[in-house]
Design a protein around this motif. Structure first.
Motif, PDB file in Angstrom:
ATOM      1  N   GLN A  68      30.267 164.302  86.206  1.00 13.48           N
ATOM      2  CA  GLN A  68      29.175 164.915  85.467  1.00 13.48           C
ATOM      3  C   GLN A  68      27.919 164.858  86.314  1.00 13.48           C
ATOM      4  OE1 GLN A  68      28.621 163.530  81.488  1.00 13.48           O
ATOM      5  NE2 GLN A  68      30.561 164.384  80.811  1.00 13.48           N
ATOM      6  N   GLY A  69      27.098 165.890  86.161  1.00 13.11           N
ATOM      7  CA  GLY A  69      25.861 165.940  86.910  1.00 13.11           C
ATOM      8  C   GLY A  69      24.822 166.764  86.179  1.00 13.11           C
ATOM      9  N   SER A  70      23.625 166.769  86.733  1.00  7.15           N
ATOM     10  CA  SER A  70      22.531 167.494  86.103  1.00  7.15           C
ATOM     11  C   SER A  70      21.368 167.651  87.068  1.00  7.15           C
ATOM     12  CB  SER A  70      22.040 166.754  84.856  1.00  7.15           C
ATOM     13  OG  SER A  70      21.382 165.555  85.227  1.00  7.15           O
ATOM     14  N   CYS A  71      20.407 168.442  86.621  1.00  8.81           N
ATOM     15  CA  CYS A  71      19.119 168.480  87.320  1.00  8.81           C
ATOM     16  C   CYS A  71      18.375 167.196  86.956  1.00  8.81           C
ATOM     17  CB  CYS A  71      18.333 169.726  86.893  1.00  8.81           C
ATOM     18  SG  CYS A  71      17.883 169.728  85.143  1.00  8.81           S
ATOM     19  N   PHE A  98      26.281 169.817  83.902  1.00  9.71           N
ATOM     20  CA  PHE A  98      27.602 170.364  84.198  1.00  9.71           C
ATOM     21  C   PHE A  98      28.607 169.245  84.354  1.00  9.71           C
ATOM     22  CE2 PHE A  98      25.611 169.441  88.217  1.00  9.71           C
ATOM     23  CZ  PHE A  98      26.619 168.862  88.951  1.00  9.71           C
ATOM     24  N   GLU A  99      29.877 169.621  84.348  1.00 11.06           N
ATOM     25  CA  GLU A  99      30.935 168.714  84.761  1.00 11.06           C
ATOM     26  C   GLU A  99      31.841 169.500  85.689  1.00 11.06           C
ATOM     27  OE1 GLU A  99      32.728 167.282  81.163  1.00 11.06           O
ATOM     28  OE2 GLU A  99      34.000 169.045  80.955  1.00 11.06           O
ATOM     29  N   ALA A 100      32.463 168.781  86.609  1.00  9.05           N
ATOM     30  CA  ALA A 100      33.346 169.423  87.583  1.00  9.05           C
ATOM     31  C   ALA A 100      34.575 168.553  87.780  1.00  9.05           C
ATOM     32  CB  ALA A 100      32.622 169.629  88.901  1.00  9.05           C
ATOM     33  N   GLU A 101      35.699 169.224  87.977  1.00 11.30           N
ATOM     34  CA  GLU A 101      36.956 168.528  88.198  1.00 11.30           C
ATOM     35  C   GLU A 101      37.429 168.733  89.614  1.00 11.30           C
ATOM     36  OE1 GLU A 101      40.507 168.206  85.413  1.00 11.30           O
ATOM     37  OE2 GLU A 101      39.060 169.447  84.292  1.00 11.30           O
ATOM     38  N   GLY A 102      37.928 167.669  90.211  1.00 11.55           N
ATOM     39  CA  GLY A 102      38.463 167.722  91.559  1.00 11.55           C
ATOM     40  C   GLY A 102      38.260 166.391  92.249  1.00 11.55           C
ATOM     41  N   CYS A 162      23.381 165.562  92.836  1.00  9.89           N
ATOM     42  CA  CYS A 162      23.108 165.691  91.402  1.00  9.89           C
ATOM     43  C   CYS A 162      24.220 165.116  90.535  1.00  9.89           C
ATOM     44  CB  CYS A 162      22.896 167.169  91.043  1.00  9.89           C
ATOM     45  SG  CYS A 162      21.413 167.873  91.782  1.00  9.89           S
ATOM     46  N   ILE A 163      25.258 164.556  91.152  1.00  9.09           N
ATOM     47  CA  ILE A 163      26.369 163.957  90.408  1.00  9.09           C
ATOM     48  C   ILE A 163      26.070 162.481  90.195  1.00  9.09           C
ATOM     49  CG2 ILE A 163      28.817 163.366  90.481  1.00  9.09           C
ATOM     50  CD1 ILE A 163      29.285 165.935  92.035  1.00  9.09           C
TER      51      ILE A 163
END
Length: 115
Positions: A4-7, A14-18, A96-97
């Motif tokens: 998860q990350g943000s400004c 946002f969230e991202a997978e990987g 940003c994560i």
């Protein structure tokens, strides 16, 4: 793994997978000024947790990459574009994560000024 990350102010989340195995540092006129460390994922692996219109978009040069940033705090957590094979991609600013050790991630340097 899901990240998860943000400004800075949290208006763009946002969230991202990987798996973050490396990041890229580019010296083009935009990336060098922002100090971005990019992690590339297929766009479908990044999910916004806030409305899409919470982020503003900046286009420059050939207008191929949507540089997304928060209009409140100015932080640029991700960009969107298309890979050479036509797949939609996201370039996530790993700075940003939350909860990752930046020092443990190998960084590849890309000469974006040569393009």
């Amino acid at each position: 793994m899901k990240y998860q990350g943000s400004c800075h102010c949290g208006n763009v989340k946002f969230e991202a997978e990987g798996e973050i195995t490396s990041a890229m540092s580019c010296n083009c006129s935009m990336c060098q000024r922002k100090g971005v460390l990019m992690w590339f994922v297929p766009r479908q692996n990044m999910h916004l947790l806030t409305p899409d219109d919470a982020a503003s978009t900046y286009l420059f040069n050939k207008h191929l990459i949507k540089h997304r940033f928060c209009p409140t705090c100015g932080i640029a957590p991700y960009s969107e574009g298309t890979a050479p094979n036509g797949d939609a991609m996201a370039a996530i600013n790993i700075r940003c994560i939350e909860g990752i050790d930046l020092e443990s991630i190998p960084v590849t340097h890309y000469d974006g000024r040569a393009i």
